[in-house]
Design a protein around this motif. Structure first.
Motif, PDB file in Angstrom:
ATOM      1  N   HIS A 263       0.888  -1.077  -0.080  1.00 23.48           N
ATOM      2  CA  HIS A 263      -0.132   0.055   0.025  1.00 23.48           C
ATOM      3  C   HIS A 263       0.856   1.392   0.066  1.00 23.48           C
ATOM      4  CE1 HIS A 263      -2.250   3.076   2.632  1.00 23.48           C
ATOM      5  NE2 HIS A 263      -2.791   2.936   1.448  1.00 23.48           N
TER       6      HIS A 263
ATOM      7  N   GLU B 284      -7.662   4.776  -3.070  1.00 29.48           N
ATOM      8  CA  GLU B 284      -8.484   5.318  -1.675  1.00 29.48           C
ATOM      9  C   GLU B 284      -8.548   6.944  -2.074  1.00 29.48           C
ATOM     10  OE1 GLU B 284      -6.061   2.526   1.322  1.00 29.48           O
ATOM     11  OE2 GLU B 284      -5.609   4.832   1.043  1.00 29.48           O
TER      12      GLU B 284
ATOM     13  N   TYR C 191     -12.818  17.587   3.633  1.00 27.23           N
ATOM     14  CA  TYR C 191     -12.171  17.920   4.660  1.00 27.23           C
ATOM     15  C   TYR C 191     -12.472  19.520   5.245  1.00 27.23           C
ATOM     16  CZ  TYR C 191      -9.044  14.683   2.846  1.00 27.23           C
ATOM     17  OH  TYR C 191      -8.460  13.256   2.350  1.00 27.23           O
TER      18      TYR C 191
END
Ligand code: LLP
Length: 383
Positions: free
Chosen positions: A185, A265, A363
């Motif tokens: 990852h 992701e 965010y």
């Protein structure tokens, strides 16, 4: 851009609030889905970007997996309906409690960020009589060329396992009977607009996946993280990021064995443009050198400008004055960094005008706080 009807609706709504354009969200999701499906890529949505209920429901419906960074995010994703078999769990500091809960939920994979964490997950899995699927998060030392506060893939960052630790990682894995290594990852940073960064990442992934194969590991997945940026300057011209250009880079440069899966992701690129922070002007202060617009929203509702000097486009959506004035647009919080933008050219503005702070879907709401005992910011959705 807001329709007349939408602005009329805002006039009758208490400010500040986050407005989510669910049509734009759905269009963005379809565009990402279409582009990723054509290469057989797997997308996990990074919940950290926005875990608003309606936003999550829309994303779950598309069939994406979930990328979580806390036990509560794992729990939330599963509650919303994300398939636990598509949930990945990352983070440099997973607590024992969080690991146990994720093991009990049989999540797809733990993205492991240190050699010590491997041993701990192994021990906790053994205690439950389970086996945990893990991917090693490797720090590839690739520069994301983005803001230093949101760069994660350099050796000086706290994230992931450095390349010089890979031998001890393999030694540890050999000892861990309750772990199954399924992949590697990576995540090099956020708001990456130079696609060349992703090409460099692919080359690094190729090198490291070969290293693991040489050491006898058959990697089922390559997880290349997120980080794709959006256009904060021109949200109306580029409401949807070019997913096709992004995925095609990985298709072109990432070497895959037959059957090997590529996982992503993505957070910001999916949700940033569908959200705006809507606020009202409380006061206009005209000074000798500067004019200030004092809003009823501040860093407590949108922290990015104060924290990263981030740019968000600011619009006065109720004034039709042809005359423009330069303002510093600030919030009500007792902090000098509570400023959304300096010297912003806006139509001549007055108390009560509505101000939209654009590209705030990622965010934004999730990083809001109760500092100064402010009320929790509300959300409103397109009809
Ligand atoms: N995967 C991992 C391991 C991550 O750390 C992140 C974000 C993502 C995926 C999703 O990245 P995205 O596609 O959203 O760029 N609060 C900052 C951004 C922090 C990003 C943290 N990690 C901001 O407001 O700019």
């Amino acid at each position: 851009m807001f329709s007349r009807n939408t602005i009329a609706r805002f006039q009758n709504t208490e400010t500040p609030f986050y407005y989510y354009d669910l049509n734009l969200l759905n269009e963005t999701l379809s565009s990402c889905k279409k582009a990723s499906d054509q290469y057989g890529f797997h997308v996990h949505y990074a919940l950290k970007a926005n875990f608003n209920q309606e936003v999550l429901k829309a994303i779950e419906k598309v069939g994406f997996g979930a990328d979580c960074v806390s036990g509560n995010e794992v729990k939330k994703a599963i509650e919303i309906g994300f398939d636990p078999g598509k949930v990945v769990f990352a983070g440099v500091g997973k607590s024992d409690k969080e690991i146990i809960s994720a093991l009990n939920n049989d999540i797809f994979c733990f993205n492991v960020e240190s050699v010590q964490e491997l041993g701990i997950i192994n021990e906790l899995a053994a205690g439950l009589g389970k086996s945990a699927r893990v991917a090693i998060r490797i720090n590839p030392n690739v520069d994301a060329h983005t803001h230093k506060y949101i760069t994660t893939g350099l050796e000086e960052n706290k994230f992931g396992i450095n390349q010089w630790e890979l031998n001890s990682c393999v030694e540890e894995l050999k000892k861990c009977q309750n772990l199954e290594l399924i992949g590697i990852h990576f995540h090099v940073g956020s708001q990456i607009t130079n696609l060349e960064v992703f090409r460099s990442l692919c080359l690094k992934v190729n090198e490291l996946s070969a290293w693991f194969e040489d050491h006898g590991f058959n990697l089922q997945i390559l997880n290349v993280g997120g980080g794709l940026g959006v256009d904060y300057q021109n949200p109306d011209e580029h409401p949807i990021t070019d997913f096709e250009a992004y995925f095609s880079i990985f298709d072109k440069f990432l070497e895959r064995r037959p059957g090997q899966e590529v996982h992503f992701e993505l957070g910001r690129a999916l949700v940033a443009q569908c959200g705006s922070l809507i606020s009202r002007i409380l006061y206009v202060k005209n000074g000798l050198k500067k004019n200030f617009l004092i809003l009823d929203a501040g860093m407590t509702e949108l922290m990015r400008p104060a924290l990263y000097q981030a740019y968000h486009k600011i619009e006065n959506i109720s004034s039709d004055s042809g005359q423009t004035v330069k303002y510093d647009v600030v919030g009500p919080i007792c902090e000098s960094t509570d400023c959304f933008g300096k010297e912003i050219e806006l139509p001549d503005s007055k108390r009560g005008d509505l101000i939209a702070i654009r590209t705030a879907g990622a965010y934004g709401e999730v990083m809001s706080s109760g500092y100064n005992l402010r009320e929790r910011v509300q959300s409103v959705y397109s009809e």
